[in-house]
Design a protein around this motif. Sequence first.
Motif: not given
Length: 84
Positions: A33-41, A43-46, A61-68, A71-77
């Motif tokens: 969860n920690i890895i997905l949240g940080i990496v997701g944030a 990726v989406l920030n980039a 703001g970072q919570l929203v970006v990390g959440f989205i 979710c994107l990373l889980i969908f792709i996986a």
Amino acid sequence: MTGVGWFAAIIIGAVAGWLAEQVMKSNMGLLMNIILGIVGALVLNAILMFVVGSTLGGWLGQLVVGFIGACLLIFIARAFRRGT
């Protein structure tokens, strides 16, 4: 992560990853969860910086970006897992 320190990034990443896990109905565990949240944030920030030229700042703001992003990373996986 924009505007937050490393400790805050880990906390925000954990919360964002957990929320994504709940919404996407997956079972990942705390570390993932920690890895997905940080990496997701990250990726989406980039993506936001490339497309829009700015990103959301601060804890919320970072919570929203990390959440989205998580979710994107889980969908792709899931898409790659089903494809193979």
